[in-house]
Scaffold this motif. Sequence first.
Motif, mmCIF file in Angstrom:
data_model
loop_
_atom_site.group_PDB
_atom_site.id
_atom_site.type_symbol
_atom_site.label_atom_id
_atom_site.label_comp_id
_atom_site.label_asym_id
_atom_site.label_seq_id
_atom_site.Cartn_x
_atom_site.Cartn_y
_atom_site.Cartn_z
ATOM 1 N N UNK A 87 31.597 21.198 27.200
ATOM 2 C CA UNK A 87 32.212 19.950 27.658
ATOM 3 C C UNK A 87 33.275 19.445 26.689
ATOM 4 N N UNK A 88 33.201 19.884 25.446
ATOM 5 C CA UNK A 88 34.177 19.471 24.437
ATOM 6 C C UNK A 88 35.353 20.434 24.337
ATOM 7 N N UNK A 89 35.318 21.509 25.118
ATOM 8 C CA UNK A 89 36.354 22.539 25.027
ATOM 9 C C UNK A 89 37.462 22.282 26.048
ATOM 10 N N UNK A 90 38.694 22.517 25.629
ATOM 11 C CA UNK A 90 39.819 22.412 26.561
ATOM 12 C C UNK A 90 39.892 23.631 27.461
ATOM 13 N N UNK A 91 39.538 24.801 26.921
ATOM 14 C CA UNK A 91 39.600 26.047 27.665
ATOM 15 C C UNK A 91 38.194 26.531 27.993
ATOM 16 N N UNK A 92 38.033 27.116 29.176
ATOM 17 C CA UNK A 92 36.725 27.564 29.629
ATOM 18 C C UNK A 92 36.872 28.815 30.482
ATOM 19 N N UNK A 93 36.069 29.835 30.154
ATOM 20 C CA UNK A 93 35.901 30.963 31.069
ATOM 21 C C UNK A 93 34.850 30.567 32.098
ATOM 22 N N UNK A 94 35.198 30.655 33.366
ATOM 23 C CA UNK A 94 34.288 30.281 34.449
ATOM 24 C C UNK A 94 34.093 31.520 35.325
ATOM 25 N N UNK A 95 32.875 32.064 35.342
ATOM 26 C CA UNK A 95 32.645 33.424 35.833
ATOM 27 C C UNK A 95 31.474 33.475 36.815
ATOM 28 N N UNK A 96 31.669 34.222 37.885
ATOM 29 C CA UNK A 96 30.551 34.626 38.740
ATOM 30 C C UNK A 96 30.510 36.148 38.705
ATOM 31 N N UNK A 97 29.511 36.721 38.022
ATOM 32 C CA UNK A 97 29.477 38.176 37.844
ATOM 33 C C UNK A 97 29.500 38.938 39.168
ATOM 34 N N UNK A 98 28.696 38.489 40.137
ATOM 35 C CA UNK A 98 28.787 39.024 41.494
ATOM 36 C C UNK A 98 28.655 37.843 42.455
ATOM 37 N N UNK A 99 29.751 37.469 43.082
ATOM 38 C CA UNK A 99 29.687 36.450 44.123
ATOM 39 C C UNK A 99 29.464 37.184 45.450
ATOM 40 N N UNK A 100 28.411 36.767 46.148
ATOM 41 C CA UNK A 100 28.045 37.481 47.369
ATOM 42 C C UNK A 100 26.956 38.508 47.110
ATOM 43 N N UNK A 101 25.999 38.151 46.254
ATOM 44 C CA UNK A 101 24.947 39.104 45.907
ATOM 45 C C UNK A 101 24.160 39.554 47.137
#
Length: 266
Positions: free
Chosen positions: A81-95
């Motif tokens: 929450x304190x970071x300006x940059x964020x990796x936002x990942x779904x390893x498998x969407x549609x499992x």
Amino acid sequence: MPECQLDRDAVVAATQEAAALAFASWRDGAAPDTKVWEKSKDNPVSDIDIAVDALLTKRLQAILPEAAWLSEETIDDPSRLDARLLWLVDPIDGTRDYVRGRSGWCVSVALVADGLPVFAVMAAPAQDKIWVAASGEGVTCNGTLLSGSIRQDFAGARVPADDLPRVDSDLVTVDKPNSIAMRMTMVACDRADLVATLRWGNEWDIAAAHLVAQEAGGIVTDALGQTITYNKRAPLDFGLICCAPGIHKAAVERLSERAARILSSA
């Protein structure tokens, strides 16, 4: 794009590597060659989800160490929450499609800066497709620049769905992948005009596809027509509308009564 040195080619390569890892165990029309269990009712997960998450954690954090991390398969670290940059990942969407041997799944990677997705890669190896989007620079699918749906009339709009309620009988169903992100790419590829949901959804499900659809000319909001931002304390949004700009107002109006009933009963 954020004020940082991002090796875009390395992000694309990492996503492709992760997709290849998942694809190696996927079986067309059959269960995958991996262990599958349910995290909760009707919410499957597999060893491959976990393995892809681990691979992407290692690769992406090496590419941009200053970015925080949020993924479906990783315990949330509130320091993000304190970071300006964020990796936002779904390893498998549609499992669900993955474990049933269907092709409607993808690996989804987004870089978020100040709450907005600025770079995204989505790989769907079972369909031999990869989308790459950069904020303000457009989006490609397999290297071809995309221009999404420009539909103006709500009636007759193409919707990826198995079926539709009677109130939506003026819409037209098209094939529906299990992955919500993949459905959103259909708007970007002009194979659908509208994707809409009326349930709470996670940020990692849509962040990359949000940028893909937006850079192809689409509009992406929550079910009430409000702007979606990312890296919230509770990384959830109520519903989704992803559509051609010309039908967004009508989509919000169509969903408003149903959305109000759901929210009032919550």
